[in-house]
Design a protein around this motif. Structure first.
Motif, PDB file in Angstrom:
ATOM      1  N   UNK A   8      19.378 118.856 -98.341  1.00 47.37           N
ATOM      2  CA  UNK A   8      19.368 118.341 -96.974  1.00 47.37           C
ATOM      3  C   UNK A   8      20.051 116.975 -96.965  1.00 47.37           C
ATOM      4  N   UNK A   9      20.936 116.768 -96.023  1.00 51.09           N
ATOM      5  CA  UNK A   9      21.599 115.475 -95.854  1.00 51.09           C
ATOM      6  C   UNK A   9      21.128 114.847 -94.555  1.00 51.09           C
ATOM      7  N   UNK A  10      20.536 113.650 -94.614  1.00 51.19           N
ATOM      8  CA  UNK A  10      20.069 113.002 -93.374  1.00 51.19           C
ATOM      9  C   UNK A  10      21.177 112.895 -92.343  1.00 51.19           C
ATOM     10  N   UNK A  11      20.839 113.220 -91.126  1.00 52.78           N
ATOM     11  CA  UNK A  11      21.831 113.247 -90.062  1.00 52.78           C
ATOM     12  C   UNK A  11      21.713 112.066 -89.105  1.00 52.78           C
ATOM     13  N   UNK A  12      20.565 111.385 -89.132  1.00 52.65           N
ATOM     14  CA  UNK A  12      20.281 110.369 -88.126  1.00 52.65           C
ATOM     15  C   UNK A  12      19.730 109.109 -88.793  1.00 52.65           C
ATOM     16  N   UNK A  13      20.084 107.964 -88.243  1.00 50.70           N
ATOM     17  CA  UNK A  13      19.547 106.701 -88.758  1.00 50.70           C
ATOM     18  C   UNK A  13      18.280 106.288 -88.031  1.00 50.70           C
ATOM     19  N   UNK A  14      17.989 106.907 -86.897  1.00 56.66           N
ATOM     20  CA  UNK A  14      16.748 106.663 -86.168  1.00 56.66           C
ATOM     21  C   UNK A  14      16.246 107.995 -85.623  1.00 56.66           C
ATOM     22  N   UNK A  64      19.350 127.705 -88.073  1.00 63.06           N
ATOM     23  CA  UNK A  64      19.873 126.625 -88.892  1.00 63.06           C
ATOM     24  C   UNK A  64      19.396 125.262 -88.381  1.00 63.06           C
ATOM     25  N   UNK A  65      19.373 125.094 -87.072  1.00 56.15           N
ATOM     26  CA  UNK A  65      18.926 123.823 -86.518  1.00 56.15           C
ATOM     27  C   UNK A  65      17.426 123.618 -86.758  1.00 56.15           C
ATOM     28  N   UNK A  66      16.649 124.692 -86.749  1.00 53.43           N
ATOM     29  CA  UNK A  66      15.212 124.538 -87.067  1.00 53.43           C
ATOM     30  C   UNK A  66      15.036 124.016 -88.483  1.00 53.43           C
ATOM     31  N   UNK A  67      15.815 124.544 -89.422  1.00 51.49           N
ATOM     32  CA  UNK A  67      15.708 124.096 -90.812  1.00 51.49           C
ATOM     33  C   UNK A  67      16.113 122.631 -90.933  1.00 51.49           C
ATOM     34  N   UNK A  68      17.197 122.246 -90.268  1.00 53.59           N
ATOM     35  CA  UNK A  68      17.630 120.855 -90.304  1.00 53.59           C
ATOM     36  C   UNK A  68      16.589 119.934 -89.650  1.00 53.59           C
ATOM     37  N   UNK A  69      15.976 120.427 -88.595  1.00 51.78           N
ATOM     38  CA  UNK A  69      14.976 119.634 -87.892  1.00 51.78           C
ATOM     39  C   UNK A  69      13.758 119.375 -88.787  1.00 51.78           C
ATOM     40  N   UNK A  70      13.326 120.390 -89.531  1.00 54.60           N
ATOM     41  CA  UNK A  70      12.207 120.205 -90.451  1.00 54.60           C
ATOM     42  C   UNK A  70      12.606 119.240 -91.566  1.00 54.60           C
TER      43      UNK A  70
END
Length: 246
Positions: free
Chosen positions: A12-18, A184-190
């Protein structure tokens, strides 16, 4: 993190700084207390037989045989493999369950360290968790970062968490954004949840791609659960991470 070459594992690569989500993302169609919704026991499985086999194989490759495990959002069955059951029987492994329905937890023979209803257990530094699991329930948490931060505090350094995800849910109790986005977005969200809760080494594991075909029973095909996919057996992923204490 224990890994297996039999699984497709993506970091997983962090997508957001906040924190990127709004309170409205965590609203639910049914806002009544969960204690009311889960009053009656449901002695059913929430994924189909093929997915259960895949999950037990995954657990067999990653879960410890000694120490302490927490199964949160637990039920009458935890889907742990025979090797875990044997470790429990030998007294080498303690398994605690956390869930909403006492009758279901009472029926789970693996919970040899007791069970609790709504909050994470108090742990001393010498009694922290080696691992924790959660099966197809992370989509119901309206404050996931707070819960996963508390869980990390209760976990020893190098301990792991395994959040199991499929495409089944009680739609009225799943948080709204979960129902609006794709798999895919659910996995990234978790992954985002774990990242903002301070977990490290976050990975997305494809445990079962759901391509195998088998006849589904009523409970698995939508009698109680929303169906968010088409055909085959239930797909299964794990978003996992480890605790790193500096």
């Amino acid at each position: 993190m224990v890994s297996s070459t039999s699984y497709r594992v993506e970091p997983y690569t962090p997508r957001h700084t906040s924190w990127p989500y709004s309170p409205s993302d965590f609203t639910r169609q049914d806002s009544s207390p969960d204690t009311s919704f889960y009053t009656s026991p449901r002695f059913v499985t929430h994924i189909d037989d093929a997915a259960i086999v895949s999950l037990r194989e995954y657990y067999d490759s990653v879960l410890p045989r000694k120490g302490k495990i927490l199964d949160f959002c637990s039920s009458w069955v935890s889907h742990y493999p025979p090797s875990i059951e044997q470790a429990v029987q030998r007294g080498e492994l303690q398994v605690t369950g956390m869930g909403m329905n006492k009758a279901e937890l009472d029926a789970n023979a693996l919970l040899n360290n007791g069970h609790i209803a709504t909050s994470l257990p108090e742990t001393s530094p010498s009694a922290k968790l080696d691992a924790s699991t959660c099966v197809v329930s992370i989509d119901y948490l309206t404050s996931p970062v707070a819960a996963l931060t508390s869980l990390r505090t209760a976990t020893k350094s190098s301990g792991t968490v395994h959040l199991v995800i499929s495409n089944r849910c009680f739609p009225t109790k799943a948080m709204s954004r979960w129902l609006r986005v794709d798999e895919n977005e659910r996995l990234q969200m978790v992954g985002d949840y774990l990242h903002f809760a301070g977990w490290k080494g976050i990975e997305i594991v494809e445990v079962s791609d759901g391509k195998a075909t088998q006849e589904k029973g009523q409970e698995a095909s939508g009698g109680l659960f929303g169906w968010m996919g088409m055909g085959g057996s239930d797909p299964l992923w794990v978003v996992r991470a480890r605790n790193e204490i500096e």
